[in-house]
Enzyme design. Structure first.
Site, PDB file in Angstrom:
ATOM      1  N   LYS A  28      57.660  34.779  48.563  1.00  0.00           N
ATOM      2  CA  LYS A  28      56.867  33.966  47.612  1.00  0.00           C
ATOM      3  C   LYS A  28      57.740  32.870  47.012  1.00  0.00           C
ATOM      4  O   LYS A  28      57.353  31.702  46.939  1.00  0.00           O
ATOM      5  CB  LYS A  28      56.340  34.844  46.472  1.00  0.00           C
ATOM      6  CG  LYS A  28      55.845  34.057  45.249  1.00  0.00           C
ATOM      7  CD  LYS A  28      55.365  34.967  44.148  1.00  0.00           C
ATOM      8  CE  LYS A  28      56.436  35.494  43.265  1.00  0.00           C
ATOM      9  NZ  LYS A  28      56.896  34.541  42.220  1.00  0.00           N
ATOM     10  N   ASN A  29      58.961  33.241  46.598  1.00  0.00           N
ATOM     11  CA  ASN A  29      59.805  32.307  45.854  1.00  0.00           C
ATOM     12  C   ASN A  29      60.457  31.245  46.719  1.00  0.00           C
ATOM     13  O   ASN A  29      61.225  30.424  46.225  1.00  0.00           O
ATOM     14  CB  ASN A  29      60.842  33.080  45.040  1.00  0.00           C
ATOM     15  CG  ASN A  29      60.146  33.837  43.917  1.00  0.00           C
ATOM     16  OD1 ASN A  29      58.984  33.584  43.612  1.00  0.00           O
ATOM     17  ND2 ASN A  29      60.846  34.772  43.318  1.00  0.00           N
ATOM     18  N   CYS A 122      56.174  32.936  29.038  1.00  0.00           N
ATOM     19  CA  CYS A 122      55.393  33.956  29.746  1.00  0.00           C
ATOM     20  C   CYS A 122      55.889  35.320  29.290  1.00  0.00           C
ATOM     21  O   CYS A 122      56.706  35.402  28.388  1.00  0.00           O
ATOM     22  CB  CYS A 122      55.530  33.788  31.260  1.00  0.00           C
ATOM     23  SG  CYS A 122      57.134  34.338  31.871  1.00  0.00           S
ATOM     24  N   ARG A 127      60.431  29.949  28.768  1.00  0.00           N
ATOM     25  CA  ARG A 127      60.794  29.431  30.107  1.00  0.00           C
ATOM     26  C   ARG A 127      60.984  27.928  29.985  1.00  0.00           C
ATOM     27  O   ARG A 127      60.126  27.142  30.331  1.00  0.00           O
ATOM     28  CB  ARG A 127      59.699  29.752  31.132  1.00  0.00           C
ATOM     29  CG  ARG A 127      59.297  31.192  31.272  1.00  0.00           C
ATOM     30  CD  ARG A 127      60.266  32.059  32.020  1.00  0.00           C
ATOM     31  NE  ARG A 127      60.457  31.720  33.418  1.00  0.00           N
ATOM     32  CZ  ARG A 127      59.762  32.227  34.457  1.00  0.00           C
ATOM     33  NH1 ARG A 127      58.781  33.063  34.207  1.00  0.00           N
ATOM     34  NH2 ARG A 127      60.028  31.907  35.694  1.00  0.00           N
ATOM     35  N   ASP A 311      64.575  40.283  39.588  1.00  0.00           N
ATOM     36  CA  ASP A 311      63.241  40.654  40.080  1.00  0.00           C
ATOM     37  C   ASP A 311      63.198  42.065  40.649  1.00  0.00           C
ATOM     38  O   ASP A 311      62.129  42.529  41.064  1.00  0.00           O
ATOM     39  CB  ASP A 311      62.767  39.640  41.137  1.00  0.00           C
ATOM     40  CG  ASP A 311      62.577  38.246  40.555  1.00  0.00           C
ATOM     41  OD1 ASP A 311      62.514  37.288  41.328  1.00  0.00           O
ATOM     42  OD2 ASP A 311      62.528  38.135  39.307  1.00  0.00           O
ATOM     43  N   ARG A 403      49.590  38.584  42.553  1.00  0.00           N
ATOM     44  CA  ARG A 403      50.209  37.253  42.549  1.00  0.00           C
ATOM     45  C   ARG A 403      51.347  37.160  43.551  1.00  0.00           C
ATOM     46  O   ARG A 403      51.633  36.092  44.075  1.00  0.00           O
ATOM     47  CB  ARG A 403      50.775  36.928  41.158  1.00  0.00           C
ATOM     48  CG  ARG A 403      49.732  36.597  40.118  1.00  0.00           C
ATOM     49  CD  ARG A 403      50.409  36.012  38.888  1.00  0.00           C
ATOM     50  NE  ARG A 403      51.285  34.879  39.275  1.00  0.00           N
ATOM     51  CZ  ARG A 403      52.022  34.233  38.372  1.00  0.00           C
ATOM     52  NH1 ARG A 403      52.012  34.623  37.103  1.00  0.00           N
ATOM     53  NH2 ARG A 403      52.797  33.224  38.749  1.00  0.00           N
TER      54      ARG A 403
HETATM   55  C1  EPZ Z   1      62.721  31.824  39.763  1.00  0.00           C
HETATM   56  O1  EPZ Z   1      62.197  31.484  38.478  1.00  0.00           O
HETATM   57  C2  EPZ Z   1      61.749  32.875  40.335  1.00  0.00           C
HETATM   58  N1  EPZ Z   1      60.418  32.319  40.390  1.00  0.00           N
HETATM   59  C3  EPZ Z   1      61.734  34.105  39.438  1.00  0.00           C
HETATM   60  O2  EPZ Z   1      60.932  35.101  40.070  1.00  0.00           O
HETATM   61  C4  EPZ Z   1      63.137  34.660  39.343  1.00  0.00           C
HETATM   62  O3  EPZ Z   1      63.147  35.735  38.439  1.00  0.00           O
HETATM   63  C5  EPZ Z   1      64.095  33.564  38.823  1.00  0.00           C
HETATM   64  O4  EPZ Z   1      64.031  32.405  39.678  1.00  0.00           O
HETATM   65  C6  EPZ Z   1      65.532  34.033  38.791  1.00  0.00           C
HETATM   66  O5  EPZ Z   1      65.944  34.499  40.012  1.00  0.00           O
HETATM   67  C7  EPZ Z   1      60.091  31.516  41.431  1.00  0.00           C
HETATM   68  O6  EPZ Z   1      60.888  31.195  42.293  1.00  0.00           O
HETATM   69  C8  EPZ Z   1      58.677  31.027  41.462  1.00  0.00           C
HETATM   70  P1  EPZ Z   1      65.388  30.041  36.545  1.00  0.00           P
HETATM   71  P2  EPZ Z   1      62.756  30.200  37.688  1.00  0.00           P
HETATM   72  O7  EPZ Z   1      65.077  28.602  36.379  1.00  0.00           O
HETATM   73  O8  EPZ Z   1      63.029  29.108  38.655  1.00  0.00           O
HETATM   74  C9  EPZ Z   1      66.406  29.608  31.843  1.00  0.00           C
HETATM   75  C10 EPZ Z   1      59.191  36.685  40.273  1.00  0.00           C
HETATM   76  O9  EPZ Z   1      58.987  37.788  39.752  1.00  0.00           O
HETATM   77  N2  EPZ Z   1      66.218  28.152  32.048  1.00  0.00           N
HETATM   78  O10 EPZ Z   1      66.566  30.428  37.348  1.00  0.00           O
HETATM   79  O11 EPZ Z   1      61.852  29.946  36.566  1.00  0.00           O
HETATM   80  C11 EPZ Z   1      65.066  30.353  31.896  1.00  0.00           C
HETATM   81  O12 EPZ Z   1      64.403  30.321  30.667  1.00  0.00           O
HETATM   82  C12 EPZ Z   1      59.706  35.513  39.418  1.00  0.00           C
HETATM   83  O13 EPZ Z   1      58.991  36.427  41.475  1.00  0.00           O
HETATM   84  C13 EPZ Z   1      66.481  27.284  31.008  1.00  0.00           C
HETATM   85  O14 EPZ Z   1      66.880  27.709  29.920  1.00  0.00           O
HETATM   86  O15 EPZ Z   1      64.131  30.811  37.125  1.00  0.00           O
HETATM   87  C14 EPZ Z   1      65.477  31.742  32.320  1.00  0.00           C
HETATM   88  O16 EPZ Z   1      65.843  32.495  31.211  1.00  0.00           O
HETATM   89  C15 EPZ Z   1      59.868  35.878  37.983  1.00  0.00           C
HETATM   90  N3  EPZ Z   1      66.278  25.954  31.209  1.00  0.00           N
HETATM   91  C16 EPZ Z   1      66.703  31.482  33.205  1.00  0.00           C
HETATM   92  O17 EPZ Z   1      67.151  30.161  32.914  1.00  0.00           O
HETATM   93  C17 EPZ Z   1      65.820  25.454  32.410  1.00  0.00           C
HETATM   94  O18 EPZ Z   1      65.626  24.241  32.538  1.00  0.00           O
HETATM   95  C18 EPZ Z   1      66.419  31.615  34.698  1.00  0.00           C
HETATM   96  O19 EPZ Z   1      65.449  30.688  35.071  1.00  0.00           O
HETATM   97  C19 EPZ Z   1      65.561  26.357  33.461  1.00  0.00           C
HETATM   98  C20 EPZ Z   1      65.766  27.705  33.262  1.00  0.00           C
END
Ligand code: EPZ
Length: 430
Positions: A28-29, A122, A127, A311, A403
């Site tokens: 998915k990701n 969420c 996020r 995850d 989802r």
């Molecule tokens: C991706 O989310 C995945 N989703 C998530 O999977 C996964 O948990 C995550 O990466 C970490 O591996 C998809 O790919 C659709 P991040 P993403 O940006 O891109 C903070 C699942 O269950 N952050 O690495 O949103 C953020 O708040 C889902 O399949 C900032 O502060 O993850 C979080 O605490 C859940 N500022 C952390 O970084 C930013 O601009 C990680 O977020 C961006 C992120």
């Protein structure tokens, strides 16, 4: 007034040992980002091994909202972007799926403009997208936020050195997709290294991009004049694989997952082994088996790849709830990813949460109950708990599971699980 009287639910009866082989679907990701990346070219891109899950349906709606023509059948998805005219991701779609914001980079890069509804928080906590926006600003874009939307515009993005405060997966992907059409060289420092990033880079390079360092924390992108549509096969879903391996280990059976390279789950597999699970690695398969009475506590701390995947944190906590001893689980990626713990406690687990730490006192016999799925991975973890809980566990709000897991209960049933989807008149379990 009963709530959700006829909503579908999963009924899981504990007991059977899970045995057999299961093939993972496409990740998915990765699939969601590959769909967004198709916007970088005018033409028809073809993606194979695309999972039939709700989030893919939502990204399809996002692309159609922009004017693309998307067809999806038998795990093959085609995106025709020749009629893309709009550059707006509406509130309804972004609220439904945060990953809708991954169209921002491609739209600014190709059309010089993107207007995306601000994604709220969420169940996993705030996020933010500050790292996405700062990187785009470094590349010369003008970013405005008003009326709940982010507006990003740039006549032509410029290559830049961008240092990410945190190796965010989403920010790395958005900035990669922005940089491929920028003027000059972009260097992303402290970039995310997840296997899904490598998969995206492979697709971008097949579209004509020039990228070095995919999978490392320094990615160098030399902008090109134009991208062309291409064809790609999505890599296997490592999170789905980990979920089924825990299902096999938890029930004292033996499960082999196919379609996954073990190296994408290295640290997870080593934690399974430390807990006493037998793990065998093939070239494109992994097998897990063991006797839950012999499992022991291990400490787990989630981190960006190659660290322990956040995850799989919830699913691992289910295993640790039955393992002998006290485990410490630390969630370092999302602020509020213990929202499901109260539901696991309803099934008899002994867990104390303090901030981003959870102390799991294992060796507990779980008993079936009605539980609510707060999010995708927590839902899967509660279903796993139901596989070993005495009696029947009824999972509600299972739309979260749909989802991200393709044919979840069918695959578990093919391994011998006693699980069914049913519409239960309210009042729940009999
Ligand atoms: C991706 O989310 C995945 N989703 C998530 O999977 C996964 O948990 C995550 O990466 C970490 O591996 C998809 O790919 C659709 P991040 P993403 O940006 O891109 C903070 C699942 O269950 N952050 O690495 O949103 C953020 O708040 C889902 O399949 C900032 O502060 O993850 C979080 O605490 C859940 N500022 C952390 O970084 C930013 O601009 C990680 O977020 C961006 C992120």
């Amino acid at each position: 007034m009963p709530d959700h009287p006829a909503e579908p639910r999963l009924l899981v009866r504990g007991g059977p040992e899970l045995r057999g082989q299961v093939s993972v679907s496409g990740a998915k990701n990765s699939a969601l980002k590959l769909m967004a990346a198709s916007l970088l070219a005018s033409g028809v891109s073809v993606l194979h091994n695309v999972p039939d899950i709700q989030d893919v349906g939502t990204m399809k709606e996002v692309l159609e909202h922009l004017g693309a023509v998307v067809q999806f059948s038998d795990a093959t998805l085609t995106v025709d972007t020749r009629a893309v005219r709009s550059h707006v991701a509406p509130y309804e779609l972004v609220q439904r799926m945060r990953a809708s914001i991954q169209i921002m980079g491609p739209l600014v890069a190709r059309f010089g403009h993107a207007r995306v509804a601000m994604p709220g928080g969420c169940n996993l906590g705030p996020r933010k997208i500050d790292i996405h926006l700062r990187g785009l600003t470094d590349m010369g874009a003008v970013v405005d936020s008003e009326h709940g939307f982010v507006e990003v515009s740039a006549k032509k993005l410029k290559g830049a050195s961008v240092f990410l405060d945190y190796p965010s997966v989403g920010a790395t992907e958005n900035l990669l997709m922005a940089a491929v059409l920028a003027d000059g060289v972009t260097v992303l420092e402290n970039a995310a290294r997840e296997p899904e990033i490598v998969d995206l880079c492979k697709f971008l390079m097949s579209m004509g991009a020039e990228i070095e360092g995919a999978g490392s924390s320094t990615i160098r992108v030399t902008g090109v004049e134009e991208m062309v549509s291409a064809e790609h096969t999505v890599l296997g879903d490592r999170i789905e694989a980990g979920t089924f391996l825990i299902a096999g280990a938890l029930t004292g059976g033996e499960v082999e997952v196919n379609g996954i390279h073990p190296h994408v789950l290295e640290l997870f597999l080593s934690k399974l082994r430390s807990a006493g699970v037998q793990v065998q690695e093939g070239t494109r398969s992994i097998k897990a088996s063991g006797d839950p009475r012999t499992y022991r506590a291990v400490d787990v701390a989630t981190l960006p790849f190659p660290g322990f995947p956040t995850d799989l944190q919830a699913q691992m906590m289910t295993l640790l709830s039955v393992a002998d001893g006290v485990s410490l689980v630390t969630e370092n990626v999302f602020e509020q990813r213990f929202g499901f713990v109260d539901e696991l406690i309803r099934l008899g687990a002994d867990i104390r949460v303090d901030g981003n730490h959870a102390v799991v006192t294992g060796g507990r016999a779980l008993t079936g109950a009605i539980v609510r799925c707060p999010d995708l991975r927590a839902g899967a973890a509660l279903a796993l708990a139901g596989l070993v809980a005495e009696g029947c566990t009824e999972l509600r709000e299972i739309h979260h599971i749909d989802r991200g897991y393709e044919r979840f209960e069918e695959k578990l049933r093919s391994l011998g699980a006693d699980i069914e989807r049913s519409v239960v008149e309210d009042g729940g379990l009999v």
